[in-house]
Every structure is written in C-alpha cells, then in structure tokens.
Design a protein around this motif. Structure first.
Motif, PDB file in Angstrom:
ATOM      1  N   TYR A 211       0.832  -1.207   0.000  1.00 20.03           N
ATOM      2  CA  TYR A 211       0.000   0.000   0.000  1.00 20.03           C
ATOM      3  C   TYR A 211       0.868   1.259   0.000  1.00 20.03           C
ATOM      4  O   TYR A 211       0.552   2.237  -0.689  1.00 20.03           O
ATOM      5  CB  TYR A 211      -0.974   0.007   1.182  1.00 20.03           C
ATOM      6  N   ARG A 212       1.970   1.239   0.722  1.00 14.91           N
ATOM      7  CA  ARG A 212       2.886   2.385   0.705  1.00 14.91           C
ATOM      8  C   ARG A 212       3.441   2.606  -0.710  1.00 14.91           C
ATOM      9  O   ARG A 212       3.534   3.746  -1.177  1.00 14.91           O
ATOM     10  CB  ARG A 212       4.029   2.187   1.704  1.00 14.91           C
ATOM     11  N   ARG A 213       3.797   1.504  -1.374  1.00 12.48           N
ATOM     12  CA  ARG A 213       4.290   1.615  -2.755  1.00 12.48           C
ATOM     13  C   ARG A 213       3.197   2.164  -3.673  1.00 12.48           C
ATOM     14  O   ARG A 213       3.460   3.004  -4.534  1.00 12.48           O
ATOM     15  CB  ARG A 213       4.767   0.258  -3.258  1.00 12.48           C
ATOM     16  N   PHE A 214       1.962   1.669  -3.482  1.00 13.21           N
ATOM     17  CA  PHE A 214       0.826   2.143  -4.280  1.00 13.21           C
ATOM     18  C   PHE A 214       0.620   3.644  -4.067  1.00 13.21           C
ATOM     19  O   PHE A 214       0.470   4.402  -5.030  1.00 13.21           O
ATOM     20  CB  PHE A 214      -0.430   1.352  -3.899  1.00 13.21           C
ATOM     21  N   GLU A 215       0.625   4.085  -2.816  1.00 12.66           N
ATOM     22  CA  GLU A 215       0.432   5.504  -2.517  1.00 12.66           C
ATOM     23  C   GLU A 215       1.487   6.382  -3.197  1.00 12.66           C
ATOM     24  O   GLU A 215       1.184   7.499  -3.606  1.00 12.66           O
ATOM     25  CB  GLU A 215       0.464   5.746  -1.011  1.00 12.66           C
ATOM     26  N   SER A 216       2.700   5.859  -3.320  1.00 18.26           N
ATOM     27  CA  SER A 216       3.775   6.644  -3.943  1.00 18.26           C
ATOM     28  C   SER A 216       3.530   6.866  -5.441  1.00 18.26           C
ATOM     29  O   SER A 216       4.135   7.752  -6.036  1.00 18.26           O
ATOM     30  CB  SER A 216       5.131   5.976  -3.714  1.00 18.26           C
ATOM     31  N   LEU A 217       2.660   6.062  -6.038  1.00 15.27           N
ATOM     32  CA  LEU A 217       2.347   6.200  -7.462  1.00 15.27           C
ATOM     33  C   LEU A 217       1.234   7.202  -7.733  1.00 15.27           C
ATOM     34  O   LEU A 217       1.074   7.682  -8.857  1.00 15.27           O
ATOM     35  CB  LEU A 217       1.920   4.847  -8.048  1.00 15.27           C
ATOM     36  N   LEU A 218       0.452   7.507  -6.735  1.00 19.52           N
ATOM     37  CA  LEU A 218      -0.750   8.318  -6.920  1.00 19.52           C
ATOM     38  C   LEU A 218      -0.433   9.770  -7.255  1.00 19.52           C
ATOM     39  O   LEU A 218       0.477  10.367  -6.680  1.00 19.52           O
ATOM     40  CB  LEU A 218      -1.612   8.289  -5.661  1.00 19.52           C
ATOM     41  N   ILE A 219      -1.222  10.332  -8.175  1.00 18.56           N
ATOM     42  CA  ILE A 219      -1.158  11.769  -8.465  1.00 18.56           C
ATOM     43  C   ILE A 219      -2.522  12.410  -8.203  1.00 18.56           C
ATOM     44  O   ILE A 219      -2.815  13.501  -8.680  1.00 18.56           O
ATOM     45  CB  ILE A 219      -0.670  12.037  -9.907  1.00 18.56           C
ATOM     46  N   SER A 220      -3.362  11.704  -7.437  1.00 22.74           N
ATOM     47  CA  SER A 220      -4.688  12.212  -7.059  1.00 22.74           C
ATOM     48  C   SER A 220      -5.103  11.529  -5.764  1.00 22.74           C
ATOM     49  O   SER A 220      -4.453  10.592  -5.307  1.00 22.74           O
ATOM     50  CB  SER A 220      -5.723  11.899  -8.141  1.00 22.74           C
ATOM     51  N   ASP A 221      -6.192  11.999  -5.225  1.00 23.03           N
ATOM     52  CA  ASP A 221      -6.813  11.283  -4.112  1.00 23.03           C
ATOM     53  C   ASP A 221      -7.484  10.029  -4.655  1.00 23.03           C
ATOM     54  O   ASP A 221      -7.724   9.910  -5.856  1.00 23.03           O
ATOM     55  CB  ASP A 221      -7.874  12.152  -3.421  1.00 23.03           C
ATOM     56  N   ILE A 222      -7.805   9.119  -3.745  1.00 19.11           N
ATOM     57  CA  ILE A 222      -8.544   7.913  -4.110  1.00 19.11           C
ATOM     58  C   ILE A 222     -10.024   8.156  -3.822  1.00 19.11           C
ATOM     59  O   ILE A 222     -10.376   8.586  -2.727  1.00 19.11           O
ATOM     60  CB  ILE A 222      -8.071   6.695  -3.290  1.00 19.11           C
ATOM     61  N   VAL A 223     -10.854   7.893  -4.810  1.00 13.90           N
ATOM     62  CA  VAL A 223     -12.306   7.924  -4.615  1.00 13.90           C
ATOM     63  C   VAL A 223     -12.725   6.489  -4.321  1.00 13.90           C
ATOM     64  O   VAL A 223     -12.430   5.582  -5.097  1.00 13.90           O
ATOM     65  CB  VAL A 223     -13.036   8.465  -5.866  1.00 13.90           C
ATOM     66  N   GLU A 224     -13.397   6.283  -3.199  1.00 20.60           N
ATOM     67  CA  GLU A 224     -13.812   4.939  -2.778  1.00 20.60           C
ATOM     68  C   GLU A 224     -15.321   4.930  -2.601  1.00 20.60           C
ATOM     69  O   GLU A 224     -15.883   5.807  -1.941  1.00 20.60           O
ATOM     70  CB  GLU A 224     -13.136   4.582  -1.461  1.00 20.60           C
TER      71      GLU A 224
END
Length: 98
Positions: free
Chosen positions: A78-91
């Motif tokens: 999840y930490r690796r995934f977060e490092s890829l994000l360029i936006s917030d996550i819509v859930e």
C-alpha cells in the motif's frame, strides 16, 4: 454481493508498477477472502484507473479486512501504491441487485 470501487490517477510510466502491486496484493487478499478484482484504464484520460472488487458479502469483507490489513506485506504494497498516486482515491461501496 459487496462491491468496492476505487478510482485514482497515476502517471502512465507507473502502469507496470501498479499492475505488479495489484497482482501481489490480490494474492494476499485471496489468502483471507474470496475476491475478484477488475482493473480498468480510462480510454480518454490515460492517468485514470478504476478498480472494482467483488466480495461475497459486506460482513465477510468487514470481518476479513482487519486480518488483511495486519499483514506487513500488504502494508508495504500500500505504501508503494500511494507513492504512485497523483490524485486522491475515490472509494465507493455498492451492492449487487441483479
């Protein structure tokens, strides 16, 4: 059936890393819970991804999630995934009606 939908944006150059993370995370999830996930890439906005996960029930999901989240490997992914994000996550949460 319980359905989780996530939408987020990543840079196109990070697609392979995203897919690798999702594959490894899926293996961990399936150790604890019956889940089927679809990954969708938007055809117009190449940074936008939608992830749809199907679970047997909301109760099953809620009962197993603490076990999954306590796994140190899932935390690192999840930490690796977060490092890829360029936006917030819509859930969003859905239930299957048909």
């Amino acid at each position: 059936m319980h359905i989780k939908l996530y939408q987020y944006h990543i840079r196109p150059e990070n697609e392979q890393e995203l897919l690798l993370i999702q594959q490894k995370a899926g293996q961990i999830y399936r150790k604890y819970i019956d889940v089927h996930t679809k990954m969708l890439k938007n055809m117009i906005d190449e940074t936008k991804w939608t992830e749809i996960s199907f679970f047997k029930s909301v109760e099953d999901y809620q009962n197993k999630l603490p076990l999954i989240n306590s796994n140190p490997d899932i935390q690192e992914l999840y930490r690796r995934f977060e490092s890829l994000l360029i936006s917030d996550i819509v859930e969003e949460d859905y239930e299957d009606w048909l």
